[in-house]
Scaffold this active site. Sequence first.
Site, PDB file in Angstrom:
ATOM      1  N   GLY A  70      34.867  36.519  39.580  1.00 25.27           N
ATOM      2  CA  GLY A  70      35.438  37.427  40.582  1.00 25.27           C
ATOM      3  C   GLY A  70      35.843  38.725  39.921  1.00 25.27           C
ATOM      4  CB  SER A  71      38.035  41.415  41.054  1.00 26.97           C
ATOM      5  OG  SER A  71      39.256  40.739  41.280  1.00 26.97           O
ATOM      6  CB  THR A  72      38.580  43.134  35.994  1.00 25.05           C
ATOM      7  OG1 THR A  72      37.197  43.143  35.648  1.00 25.05           O
ATOM      8  CG2 THR A  72      39.401  43.285  34.726  1.00 25.05           C
ATOM      9  CB  ALA A  73      42.406  43.048  39.832  1.00 25.25           C
ATOM     10  CB  THR A  74      41.428  37.944  40.770  1.00 25.80           C
ATOM     11  OG1 THR A  74      41.530  38.730  41.958  1.00 25.80           O
ATOM     12  CG2 THR A  74      41.872  36.537  41.068  1.00 25.80           C
ATOM     13  N   GLY A  75      41.147  38.153  37.572  1.00 32.71           N
ATOM     14  CA  GLY A  75      40.982  37.503  36.266  1.00 32.71           C
ATOM     15  C   GLY A  75      42.223  37.680  35.402  1.00 32.71           C
ATOM     16  CD  GLU A 110      30.214  36.756  35.715  1.00 34.34           C
ATOM     17  OE1 GLU A 110      30.730  37.887  35.670  1.00 34.34           O
ATOM     18  OE2 GLU A 110      29.389  36.410  36.559  1.00 34.34           O
ATOM     19  CB  CYS A 152      28.518  39.664  38.149  1.00 37.97           C
ATOM     20  SG  CYS A 152      27.483  38.213  37.996  1.00 37.97           S
TER      21      CYS A 152
HETATM   22  P1  NDP Z   1      38.590  38.496  43.960  1.00 39.02           P
HETATM   23  O1  NDP Z   1      38.673  38.488  42.490  1.00 39.02           O
HETATM   24  O2  NDP Z   1      39.785  38.918  44.731  1.00 39.02           O
HETATM   25  O3  NDP Z   1      38.197  37.061  44.525  1.00 39.02           O
HETATM   26  C1  NDP Z   1      37.441  36.106  43.790  1.00 39.02           C
HETATM   27  C2  NDP Z   1      38.008  34.721  44.059  1.00 39.02           C
HETATM   28  O4  NDP Z   1      39.342  34.620  43.560  1.00 39.02           O
HETATM   29  C3  NDP Z   1      38.117  34.375  45.540  1.00 39.02           C
HETATM   30  O5  NDP Z   1      37.794  33.015  45.713  1.00 39.02           O
HETATM   31  C4  NDP Z   1      39.565  34.639  45.835  1.00 39.02           C
HETATM   32  O6  NDP Z   1      40.032  33.958  46.945  1.00 39.02           O
HETATM   33  C5  NDP Z   1      40.226  34.146  44.587  1.00 39.02           C
HETATM   34  N1  NDP Z   1      41.561  34.676  44.345  1.00 39.02           N
HETATM   35  C6  NDP Z   1      42.148  35.770  44.868  1.00 39.02           C
HETATM   36  N2  NDP Z   1      43.386  35.942  44.347  1.00 39.02           N
HETATM   37  C7  NDP Z   1      43.584  34.926  43.473  1.00 39.02           C
HETATM   38  C8  NDP Z   1      44.646  34.555  42.602  1.00 39.02           C
HETATM   39  N3  NDP Z   1      45.756  35.268  42.510  1.00 39.02           N
HETATM   40  N4  NDP Z   1      44.486  33.478  41.823  1.00 39.02           N
HETATM   41  C9  NDP Z   1      43.356  32.754  41.862  1.00 39.02           C
HETATM   42  N5  NDP Z   1      42.321  33.043  42.674  1.00 39.02           N
HETATM   43  C10 NDP Z   1      42.425  34.123  43.469  1.00 39.02           C
HETATM   44  O7  NDP Z   1      37.360  39.368  44.344  1.00 39.02           O
HETATM   45  P2  NDP Z   1      37.019  40.019  45.777  1.00 39.02           P
HETATM   46  O8  NDP Z   1      36.311  39.038  46.556  1.00 39.02           O
HETATM   47  O9  NDP Z   1      38.219  40.635  46.425  1.00 39.02           O
HETATM   48  O10 NDP Z   1      36.081  41.220  45.344  1.00 39.02           O
HETATM   49  C11 NDP Z   1      36.664  42.382  44.761  1.00 39.02           C
HETATM   50  C12 NDP Z   1      35.766  42.986  43.720  1.00 39.02           C
HETATM   51  O11 NDP Z   1      35.461  42.000  42.726  1.00 39.02           O
HETATM   52  C13 NDP Z   1      34.414  43.433  44.233  1.00 39.02           C
HETATM   53  O12 NDP Z   1      34.507  44.712  44.753  1.00 39.02           O
HETATM   54  C14 NDP Z   1      33.581  43.369  42.999  1.00 39.02           C
HETATM   55  O13 NDP Z   1      33.705  44.555  42.279  1.00 39.02           O
HETATM   56  C15 NDP Z   1      34.177  42.245  42.200  1.00 39.02           C
HETATM   57  N6  NDP Z   1      33.426  41.006  42.330  1.00 39.02           N
HETATM   58  C16 NDP Z   1      32.821  40.516  41.232  1.00 39.02           C
HETATM   59  C17 NDP Z   1      32.050  39.379  41.321  1.00 39.02           C
HETATM   60  C18 NDP Z   1      31.354  38.835  40.154  1.00 39.02           C
HETATM   61  O14 NDP Z   1      30.306  38.239  40.323  1.00 39.02           O
HETATM   62  N7  NDP Z   1      31.903  38.930  38.950  1.00 39.02           N
HETATM   63  C19 NDP Z   1      31.859  38.689  42.577  1.00 39.02           C
HETATM   64  C20 NDP Z   1      32.604  39.240  43.684  1.00 39.02           C
HETATM   65  C21 NDP Z   1      33.342  40.369  43.536  1.00 39.02           C
HETATM   66  P3  NDP Z   1      40.082  34.703  48.352  1.00 39.02           P
HETATM   67  O15 NDP Z   1      38.722  35.235  48.636  1.00 39.02           O
HETATM   68  O16 NDP Z   1      40.450  33.617  49.256  1.00 39.02           O
HETATM   69  O17 NDP Z   1      41.105  35.801  48.207  1.00 39.02           O
END
Ligand code: NDP
Length: 469
Positions: free
Chosen positions: A221-226, A243, A277
């Site tokens: 997912g995103s770097t911020a959540t990571g 990742e 990604c």
């Molecule tokens: P997020 O990082 O917010 O979400 C990814 C996953 O993490 C989702 O299942 C989300 O759940 C979950 N999540 C959210 N907050 C938390 C937390 N505090 N602790 C644990 N898990 C959490 O990504 P977004 O979907 O908002 O996308 C935002 C940006 O991320 C995109 O614009 C893109 O740049 C990037 N991205 C990168 C990807 C990659 O392949 N590396 C894939 C998708 C996005 P929920 O959806 O229920 O909030």
Amino acid sequence: MSQFATYEDLLAAITVDEGREIINPATEEVVGVAPEGSVEELNAAVERAVQAQKSFAKLSDSERCDLLLKAADAIEAAAEPLVELLSREQGKPLNGPNARFEVGACSAWLRATASFESPDYTAVDEDITATVHYRPLGVVGAIGPWNWPMMITIWQIAPALRMGNAVVVKPSEYTPLSVLALIKVFNSVLPEGVLQVVTGDGAVGAALTTHADIDKIMFTGSTATGKKIVESSAANLQRLTLELGGNDAGIVLDDADPAAIAGDLFWGAFINTGQTCAAMKRLYVPESLYDAVCEALVEVAKASPMGVGLEEENVLGPLQNKQQFDIVDKLVNAAKDSGARVLLGGDPDYDAPGYFYPTTLVADIDPDNALVVEEQFGPALPIVKYTDLDWAIEQANKLDVGLGSSVWSSNRERALDVAAQLEAGTTWINSHGAVDPRVPFGGIKSSGYGVEFGTEGLKGLAYPQIING
Ligand code: NDP
């Protein structure tokens, strides 16, 4: 023959009467209603997983490999219903590197993961006999995104199960149905409690990452959540594979053949309509080839139809959600405002249904423009002109991300020399973004840490116990 012979059967098995309405991003129609999980449900799932894992870990490696192969068969038997659901929920078309490709990759990855040599080994000579056994960690939490919801879930769970862990999956709230369906099919072959899914929002994800009985988090997912996950892992020293995407650069060298590389350049950037990604998100082209590469890319783009996923002719689809549409729109507007030249696209129809952003190619753009230095994660590629190759390499390396990169050249030696200077987990030569289950994949810098795939990936879901003597 699958128990889910039709799309309707599959949908009925995973949807509920009250919960979260899931919208088809191509039409804005409701696909179905997904259950809204809670932290209490998550806790109960983890408890079941802890129990189930004990007997699962006692199966032999080959018994667990057998289960992965049976899961691959089950996914193949339900492939078309899975494909239809994925297309409706995620938006991606059936054809091209999209829904059929993704469901096919799920079974291919399972088969490959079952075929890898066990990472166990023995070091022996006259002084020592030490055997390294890779033991299961316990319960793995898998948190995934909305861009490749089925394939990335398989990337996380296949090695975890092979190594004897139980898994609790928390899908993105944008694409829970695809993951619920995949796991429903998968569970037709697994012992109960070993693989579970809990839907819900980020709060459920956060509860998973802070749970004392979760031994490892696989996160994409995103770097911020990571970064939040890294913080919460401090409490019980949870192991992490992160990742986090990136902003991959491609560098064309001046000996490349624009017509020959245009198709692969295009799909390197626009695979899954740019929502990948490890897609190419900025392209550096030498002045001598600049016009030829731009023209060739425009030709490929014009021949690649975008539209509703279920229409067989389309190969590009909508953005998966409005939030992502707004990000792409803002970045392309920043490029237009700066005076960059839009070769194609950049003019979405805001009144039309769906989150479609037209295929957009932007030339003569400042290397520090937001469309270049921020991850657009959508169908908009900035093409930066360069005259000095060292400058282009510096540009490619200057961002705080490093998932992938690519070099495009007719001369392999030159390409390898440039590749060695690029800072990224993977550097492709004359392609971009192709991954293989046998080859480790992961990022550096803010793109995360840990690798997936291959034997290296298996080691990430286990701990080495050394029997010395
Ligand atoms: P997020 O990082 O917010 O979400 C990814 C996953 O993490 C989702 O299942 C989300 O759940 C979950 N999540 C959210 N907050 C938390 C937390 N505090 N602790 C644990 N898990 C959490 O990504 P977004 O979907 O908002 O996308 C935002 C940006 O991320 C995109 O614009 C893109 O740049 C990037 N991205 C990168 C990807 C990659 O392949 N590396 C894939 C998708 C996005 P929920 O959806 O229920 O909030």
